[in-house]
Design a protein around this motif. Structure first.
Motif, PDB file in Angstrom:
ATOM      1  N   UNK A  83      -7.676   4.813  -5.020  1.00 44.84           N
ATOM      2  CA  UNK A  83      -8.232   5.579  -6.136  1.00 44.84           C
ATOM      3  C   UNK A  83      -8.578   6.995  -5.678  1.00 44.84           C
ATOM      4  N   UNK A  84      -8.264   7.952  -6.541  1.00 47.04           N
ATOM      5  CA  UNK A  84      -8.551   9.337  -6.231  1.00 47.04           C
ATOM      6  C   UNK A  84      -7.450  10.041  -5.487  1.00 47.04           C
ATOM      7  N   UNK A  85      -6.429   9.304  -5.049  1.00 44.11           N
ATOM      8  CA  UNK A  85      -5.316   9.918  -4.332  1.00 44.11           C
ATOM      9  C   UNK A  85      -4.176  10.173  -5.303  1.00 44.11           C
ATOM     10  N   UNK A  86      -3.575  11.339  -5.204  1.00 47.90           N
ATOM     11  CA  UNK A  86      -2.475  11.683  -6.089  1.00 47.90           C
ATOM     12  C   UNK A  86      -1.280  10.789  -5.793  1.00 47.90           C
ATOM     13  N   UNK A  87      -0.701  10.234  -6.852  1.00 53.19           N
ATOM     14  CA  UNK A  87       0.425   9.330  -6.729  1.00 53.19           C
ATOM     15  C   UNK A  87       1.688  10.045  -7.178  1.00 53.19           C
ATOM     16  N   UNK A  88       2.626  10.199  -6.279  1.00 51.35           N
ATOM     17  CA  UNK A  88       3.873  10.872  -6.627  1.00 51.35           C
ATOM     18  C   UNK A  88       4.844   9.949  -7.352  1.00 51.35           C
ATOM     19  N   UNK A  89       4.505   8.683  -7.408  1.00 52.34           N
ATOM     20  CA  UNK A  89       5.348   7.715  -8.119  1.00 52.34           C
ATOM     21  C   UNK A  89       4.775   7.474  -9.501  1.00 52.34           C
ATOM     22  N   UNK A  90       5.614   7.059 -10.435  1.00 51.67           N
ATOM     23  CA  UNK A  90       5.142   6.734 -11.773  1.00 51.67           C
ATOM     24  C   UNK A  90       4.287   5.481 -11.713  1.00 51.67           C
ATOM     25  N   UNK A  91       3.136   5.513 -12.362  1.00 51.32           N
ATOM     26  CA  UNK A  91       2.274   4.325 -12.383  1.00 51.32           C
ATOM     27  C   UNK A  91       2.717   3.356 -13.464  1.00 51.32           C
ATOM     28  N   UNK A  92       3.453   3.850 -14.422  1.00 58.21           N
ATOM     29  CA  UNK A  92       3.922   2.952 -15.477  1.00 58.21           C
ATOM     30  C   UNK A  92       5.425   3.127 -15.588  1.00 58.21           C
ATOM     31  N   UNK A  93       6.157   2.145 -15.178  1.00 60.93           N
ATOM     32  CA  UNK A  93       7.605   2.244 -15.114  1.00 60.93           C
ATOM     33  C   UNK A  93       8.211   1.319 -16.151  1.00 60.93           C
ATOM     34  N   UNK A  94       9.111   1.830 -16.933  1.00 61.54           N
ATOM     35  CA  UNK A  94       9.795   1.015 -17.937  1.00 61.54           C
ATOM     36  C   UNK A  94      11.247   0.921 -17.564  1.00 61.54           C
ATOM     37  N   UNK A 102       0.871  -1.169   0.000  1.00 67.07           N
ATOM     38  CA  UNK A 102       0.000   0.000   0.000  1.00 67.07           C
ATOM     39  C   UNK A 102       0.912   1.223   0.000  1.00 67.07           C
ATOM     40  N   UNK A 103       0.727   2.109  -0.997  1.00 69.03           N
ATOM     41  CA  UNK A 103       1.602   3.257  -1.135  1.00 69.03           C
ATOM     42  C   UNK A 103       1.444   4.309  -0.056  1.00 69.03           C
ATOM     43  N   UNK A 104       0.374   4.246   0.722  1.00 70.16           N
ATOM     44  CA  UNK A 104       0.154   5.240   1.774  1.00 70.16           C
ATOM     45  C   UNK A 104       0.601   4.757   3.156  1.00 70.16           C
ATOM     46  N   UNK A 105       0.507   3.456   3.388  1.00 76.07           N
ATOM     47  CA  UNK A 105       0.876   2.904   4.697  1.00 76.07           C
ATOM     48  C   UNK A 105       2.164   2.086   4.648  1.00 76.07           C
ATOM     49  N   UNK A 149      13.580 -24.940 -14.602  1.00 74.15           N
ATOM     50  CA  UNK A 149      13.928 -23.672 -14.004  1.00 74.15           C
ATOM     51  C   UNK A 149      15.228 -23.147 -14.584  1.00 74.15           C
ATOM     52  N   UNK A 150      15.347 -21.840 -14.614  1.00 80.18           N
ATOM     53  CA  UNK A 150      16.623 -21.223 -14.922  1.00 80.18           C
ATOM     54  C   UNK A 150      17.528 -21.385 -13.715  1.00 80.18           C
ATOM     55  N   UNK A 151      18.812 -21.141 -13.888  1.00 76.29           N
ATOM     56  CA  UNK A 151      19.735 -21.272 -12.760  1.00 76.29           C
ATOM     57  C   UNK A 151      19.829 -19.985 -11.947  1.00 76.29           C
ATOM     58  N   UNK A 152      18.917 -19.058 -12.171  1.00 75.39           N
ATOM     59  CA  UNK A 152      18.914 -17.837 -11.366  1.00 75.39           C
ATOM     60  C   UNK A 152      17.487 -17.332 -11.202  1.00 75.39           C
ATOM     61  N   UNK A 153      17.319 -16.428 -10.233  1.00 74.11           N
ATOM     62  CA  UNK A 153      16.016 -15.809 -10.018  1.00 74.11           C
ATOM     63  C   UNK A 153      16.157 -14.311 -10.213  1.00 74.11           C
ATOM     64  N   UNK A 154      15.044 -13.661 -10.461  1.00 74.86           N
ATOM     65  CA  UNK A 154      15.045 -12.220 -10.702  1.00 74.86           C
ATOM     66  C   UNK A 154      14.107 -11.552  -9.711  1.00 74.86           C
ATOM     67  N   UNK A 155      14.650 -10.686  -8.876  1.00 74.27           N
ATOM     68  CA  UNK A 155      13.859  -9.942  -7.889  1.00 74.27           C
ATOM     69  C   UNK A 155      13.344  -8.661  -8.541  1.00 74.27           C
ATOM     70  N   UNK A 156      12.011  -8.530  -8.582  1.00 71.05           N
ATOM     71  CA  UNK A 156      11.375  -7.351  -9.142  1.00 71.05           C
ATOM     72  C   UNK A 156      11.347  -6.253  -8.085  1.00 71.05           C
ATOM     73  N   UNK A 157      11.506  -5.008  -8.508  1.00 76.46           N
ATOM     74  CA  UNK A 157      11.463  -3.916  -7.545  1.00 76.46           C
ATOM     75  C   UNK A 157      10.103  -3.877  -6.850  1.00 76.46           C
ATOM     76  N   UNK A 158      10.086  -3.400  -5.612  1.00 75.73           N
ATOM     77  CA  UNK A 158       8.835  -3.318  -4.862  1.00 75.73           C
ATOM     78  C   UNK A 158       7.841  -2.427  -5.607  1.00 75.73           C
ATOM     79  N   UNK A 159       6.587  -2.870  -5.628  1.00 74.06           N
ATOM     80  CA  UNK A 159       5.532  -2.122  -6.318  1.00 74.06           C
ATOM     81  C   UNK A 159       4.531  -1.583  -5.297  1.00 74.06           C
ATOM     82  N   UNK A 160       4.100  -0.330  -5.501  1.00 69.25           N
ATOM     83  CA  UNK A 160       3.207   0.337  -4.560  1.00 69.25           C
ATOM     84  C   UNK A 160       1.912   0.746  -5.252  1.00 69.25           C
ATOM     85  N   UNK A 161       0.781   0.421  -4.624  1.00 64.96           N
ATOM     86  CA  UNK A 161      -0.522   0.815  -5.134  1.00 64.96           C
ATOM     87  C   UNK A 161      -1.107   1.899  -4.244  1.00 64.96           C
ATOM     88  N   UNK A 162      -1.791   2.869  -4.875  1.00 64.26           N
ATOM     89  CA  UNK A 162      -2.391   3.972  -4.136  1.00 64.26           C
ATOM     90  C   UNK A 162      -3.910   3.925  -4.278  1.00 64.26           C
TER      91      UNK A 162
END
Length: 249
Positions: A236-247, A127-130, A221-234
């Motif tokens: 609805x209706x609250x301004x999000x200071x983070x990018x909602x679509x990250x490339x 949760x992006x707020x808590x 399985x591959x011989x390695x794993x990939x850790x995805x960066x932490x994702x935050x949800x906000x």
């Protein structure tokens, strides 16, 4: 007197029940349910849940109400059990029954073929707020624009998060056949996170893979794993200071 961990009995029942359900569903990739694998899964789960000790029958009576409460989180414990079964099934013991084969091994019983092996993809949603773990979030994994197929039925896509697993998710994508070995290809990955009352989050990145032959000991399985960066949800209706679509390049 002897100290007894009530969770051990509870978790053992969950492990046995999960193995029975998997066997009943007859998955394309058989899951080994030998005693050693079951004990490995039992230890995996017990190391991830809080113990509930008692030292007498009187103690058992006092903790029985609490134990009944634990049954209410059986879905979360079941999720951890499933994660344990996946992990243990992916790493066979040296003396493991040779009749046990993963789905990829069954594909290659007659002829070895080259595949693109995906890493195990894992991450967390919050949760992006808590900044607390997000429960009941639906996480979908797409590869090159299509909902990705998993290695077998023990892996889920879409994936649902639970409180007991602290908002974590894991994907094991079914390897993709290649024309020959040593080919390099970029796979476009999109992770879509949805939760009731929150704005959706899409996270995309590219994974370069090289094809290789699947040996007789391959487990998909591959011989390695990939850790995805932490994702935050906000909410609805609250301004999000983070990018909602990250490339990620």
């Amino acid at each position: 007197m002897k100290a007894t961990n009530l969770m051990e009995h509870f978790v053992k029942e969950q492990v046995d029940d999960m193995y029975a359900r998997i066997k009943k569903e007859n998955p394309s990739s058989p899951i080994c349910d030998c005693e050693n694998c079951r004990l490995d899964v039992l230890c995996y789960v017990l190391n991830r849940v809080p113990p509930k000790y008692t030292v007498s029958s009187r103690g058992v009576n006092h903790t029985q109400r609490e134990f009944e409460t634990l049954k209410q989180i059986s879905a979360d414990v079941g999720k951890i059990v499933m994660d344990g079964i996946r992990l243990i099934s992916s790493s066979k013991r040296p003396n493991h029954d040779s009749s046990y084969m993963t789905s990829l091994e069954m594909i290659n019983t007659k002829k070895q073929r080259p595949f693109f092996f995906f890493p195990i993809l894992s991450g967390y949603v919050y949760d992006g707020t808590t900044f607390e773990s997000l429960v009941d979030a639906k996480i979908s994994l797409f590869v090159d624009g299509k909902l990705a197929k998993m290695l077998d039925s023990t892996w889920q896509n879409p994936y649902k998060t639970f409180k007991a697993t602290e908002g974590s998710y894991n994907f094991c994508v079914l390897p993709e056949r290649a024309r020959k070995e040593n080919l390099t290809r970029d796979f476009n990955i999109l992770i879509k996170v949805e939760a009731s009352g929150y704005e959706n989050v899409n996270y995309s990145f590219t994974v370069p893979l090289s094809s290789k032959a699947a040996g007789k000991d391959s487990n998909g399985f591959s011989n390695y794993s990939l850790k995805i960066q932490d994702l935050f949800l906000f909410p609805k209706g609250m301004e999000n200071t983070m990018d909602r679509y990250i490339v990620e390049e």
